[in-house]
Motif scaffolding. Structure first.
Motif, PDB file in Angstrom:
ATOM      1  N   SER A   1       0.855  -1.197   0.000  1.00 57.98           N
ATOM      2  CA  SER A   1       0.000   0.000   0.000  1.00 57.98           C
ATOM      3  C   SER A   1       0.886   1.240   0.000  1.00 57.98           C
ATOM      4  O   SER A   1       2.091   1.158   0.265  1.00 57.98           O
ATOM      5  CB  SER A   1      -0.911  -0.010   1.225  1.00 57.98           C
ATOM      6  OG  SER A   1      -0.131  -0.047   2.409  1.00 57.98           O
ATOM      7  N   VAL A   2       0.313   2.384  -0.274  1.00 61.04           N
ATOM      8  CA  VAL A   2       1.094   3.598  -0.475  1.00 61.04           C
ATOM      9  C   VAL A   2       1.914   3.977   0.757  1.00 61.04           C
ATOM     10  O   VAL A   2       3.025   4.515   0.637  1.00 61.04           O
ATOM     11  CB  VAL A   2       0.181   4.767  -0.908  1.00 61.04           C
ATOM     12  CG1 VAL A   2      -0.767   5.182   0.224  1.00 61.04           C
ATOM     13  CG2 VAL A   2       1.008   5.955  -1.387  1.00 61.04           C
ATOM     14  N   GLU A   3       1.395   3.680   1.952  1.00 59.81           N
ATOM     15  CA  GLU A   3       2.132   4.052   3.166  1.00 59.81           C
ATOM     16  C   GLU A   3       3.247   3.051   3.487  1.00 59.81           C
ATOM     17  O   GLU A   3       4.040   3.289   4.400  1.00 59.81           O
ATOM     18  CB  GLU A   3       1.183   4.184   4.360  1.00 59.81           C
ATOM     19  CG  GLU A   3       0.493   2.907   4.791  1.00 59.81           C
ATOM     20  CD  GLU A   3      -0.824   2.663   4.052  1.00 59.81           C
ATOM     21  OE1 GLU A   3      -1.574   1.766   4.480  1.00 59.81           O
ATOM     22  OE2 GLU A   3      -1.081   3.385   3.069  1.00 59.81           O
ATOM     23  N   LYS A   4       3.333   1.971   2.738  1.00 57.79           N
ATOM     24  CA  LYS A   4       4.346   0.954   3.016  1.00 57.79           C
ATOM     25  C   LYS A   4       5.313   0.759   1.844  1.00 57.79           C
ATOM     26  O   LYS A   4       6.008  -0.263   1.774  1.00 57.79           O
ATOM     27  CB  LYS A   4       3.677  -0.378   3.366  1.00 57.79           C
ATOM     28  CG  LYS A   4       2.894  -0.330   4.673  1.00 57.79           C
ATOM     29  CD  LYS A   4       2.309  -1.693   5.010  1.00 57.79           C
ATOM     30  CE  LYS A   4       1.550  -1.647   6.330  1.00 57.79           C
ATOM     31  NZ  LYS A   4       0.947  -2.975   6.665  1.00 57.79           N
TER      32      LYS A   4
ATOM     33  N   GLN B   1      11.967   2.202   0.469  1.00 56.47           N
ATOM     34  CA  GLN B   1      12.851   3.353   0.399  1.00 56.47           C
ATOM     35  C   GLN B   1      14.040   3.026  -0.517  1.00 56.47           C
ATOM     36  O   GLN B   1      14.509   1.899  -0.564  1.00 56.47           O
ATOM     37  CB  GLN B   1      13.353   3.721   1.792  1.00 56.47           C
ATOM     38  CG  GLN B   1      12.250   4.118   2.754  1.00 56.47           C
ATOM     39  CD  GLN B   1      11.523   5.378   2.330  1.00 56.47           C
ATOM     40  OE1 GLN B   1      12.146   6.399   2.013  1.00 56.47           O
ATOM     41  NE2 GLN B   1      10.195   5.329   2.308  1.00 56.47           N
TER      42      GLN B   1
END
Length: 462
Positions: free
Chosen positions: A144-147, A150
């Motif tokens: 999902s976008v929050e996960k 990096q």
């Protein structure tokens, strides 16, 4: 144009249609399957990537990186690097896996993804089969976008790799000997990452370095496989420069071929033989090479009262055998040297350092050192593998033809004769059947090659 999917990754030519060539769709699906496999197996969500100097490298790297990020995986990008450097960086970074963006010895239109496990080693056959199943099914769950993962770049790993080589006992103990010889060396860097790895290593060893094809632009000056036919300019330069040695590496710097001071080829099969001789002088233990490698390693190993073992072709198979027999040195006859105390992967940089240590300690020129080893003649041939050829049926028919000889079918078909051998197997990296032959004389090798081609032709006509 071509696309090859195997347990070790995906390889193909850039451009063309998806599913037939190495296109963005193929790169994304392969990366996604591998990343998802890694996560399902509980490895740290971190992947180290690095690439050789190919023109397509930046494009491939971007697709691979962003696919991994979409899976929630951290990406550590070494940028331009070498295969052995990426392998070691996986361990140093405590990553869950590694991906090397290189097609090794293939021409510039090719690229590939080489897949590494959390140990910085090529994934096993079992893991490779699990990855291929995921690739076929295509059932991948993205983050999902929050996960999202990096991304970061990492510098200095080639330098760290070189320092680790210099600290190896058999290199460190010979460092003053190497420096005192003041070797003059010509290096063919094939316009790839040999440029940023081989000369720095040689300079640390106190060598004078002359670089050929030293612009890292991916425009390979010649066929990049380090074979004698592609090393003629290097051989001429060694003689013209009155150098002590010529060095050729492939684009990702895991294969090493050498040229003697007189312009003669040391022989890629003898890179491992010479390095093993040096290692066995100081550390007794088993040696390993693959079934397509020269008998010379077996002979030298036995001269040191040690035991030799043969493995199936493929670096992962050689590594597994080395671990099983606790080998002190191993590799492949294509110039691939594996030094287990450093890491379990072919490493041209480690091979260079150990060869120079051997040369310096022996007080000889390369041509003199080469004369110390049993002399075998080898021919490496191939047959185009077309869709109408049933490779298993062909090999079984050939087995029947040569049933009076000692045959081994664990990896294609290996036929041993008193004065030579033949090995036929399907390539893992190209749509071809590889045919290797070795004998005590050139005449024997040519006879073996001619005979096997005649038998193959006869069988295919049936």
């Amino acid at each position: 144009m071509a696309l090859i999917k195997s347990i070790s990754g995906i390889r193909g030519t850039i451009g063309g249609y998806a599913g037939d060539n190495l296109t963005p769709q193929d790169l994304v699906s392969c990366t996604a399957a591998f990343g998802y496999w890694m996560l399902q197996n509980g490895h740290p969500p971190k992947v180290v990537i690095g690439r050789d100097g190919r023109v397509s490298g930046a494009l491939v790297s971007s697709l691979v990186s962003n696919t991994l990020l979409a899976l929630g995986i951290e990406v550590v990008d070494l940028g331009y690097s070498t295969t052995p450097t990426v392998e070691m960086a996986v361990v140093w970074e405590q990553a869950g896996a590694g991906i090397i963006l290189t097609a090794s010895h293939n021409p510039m239109e090719w690229n590939a993804l080489k897949l590494l496990n959390h140990k910085g080693e090529f994934i096993s056959q079992r893991d490779g089969e699990a990855f291929l199943q995921l690739l076929q099914k295509g059932e991948i769950q993205y983050a999902s976008v929050e996960k999202l993962g990096q991304y970061r770049t990492a510098d200095g790993y080639i330098e760290r790799h070189i320092e680790a080589i210099l600290k190896m006992p058999l290199v460190k103990s010979a460092l003053s000997d190497i420096q005192n010889r003041k070797f003059k060396i010509v290096v063919d860097c094939i316009n790839s990452t040999g440029v940023i790895s081989v000369p720095p290593l040689l300079q640390k060893l106190g060598c004078e370095v002359i670089v050929l094809n030293g612009e890292m632009n991916g425009q390979f000056a010649h066929n990049p496989e380090p074979l004698p036919a592609h090393m003629q300019d290097l051989a001429k330069a060694v003689v013209q420069e009155k150098a002590d040695l010529g060095i050729a590496v492939d684009p990702d710097v895991d294969r090493l071929a050498l040229v003697c001071e007189n312009g003669a080829f040391f022989g890629e099969e003898y890179t491992l033989v010479a390095v093993a001789d040096y290692v066995l002088q100081h550390t007794k233990g088993a040696t390993v090479s693959n079934l397509s490698s020269s008998r010379a390693l077996r002979d030298v190993t036995q001269q040191h009262d040690c035991e030799y073992f043969a493995a199936m072709v493929g670096e992962v198979n050689v590594v597994e055998k080395m671990k099983a027999v606790n080998a002190v040195i191993g590799g492949e006859g294509n110039g691939g040297v594996i030094v287990p105390e450093l890491h379990y992967g072919r490493d041209a940089l480690a091979g260079i350092a150990l060869f120079l240590a051997h040369l310096a300690k022996a007080g000889q020129q390369p041509s003199e050192l080469r004369k110390r080893y049993p002399n075998y003649e080898m021919v490496k041939d191939k047959i185009a593998l077309t869709p109408d050829i049933d490779i298993e049926k062909l090999l079984k028919a050939l087995h029947r033809k040569y049933q009076g000889e000692q045959c081994d079918m664990q990896d294609g078909l290996k036929i041993d004769f008193a004065d030579g051998w033949l090995h036929l197997r399907k390539s893992n990296t190209e749509p071809i059947i590889r045919i290797y032959a070795e004998g005590t004389t050139e005449a024997i090798v040519q006879y073996l090659i001619k005979d096997i081609h005649a038998n193959v032709t006869e069988i295919l006509k049936m």
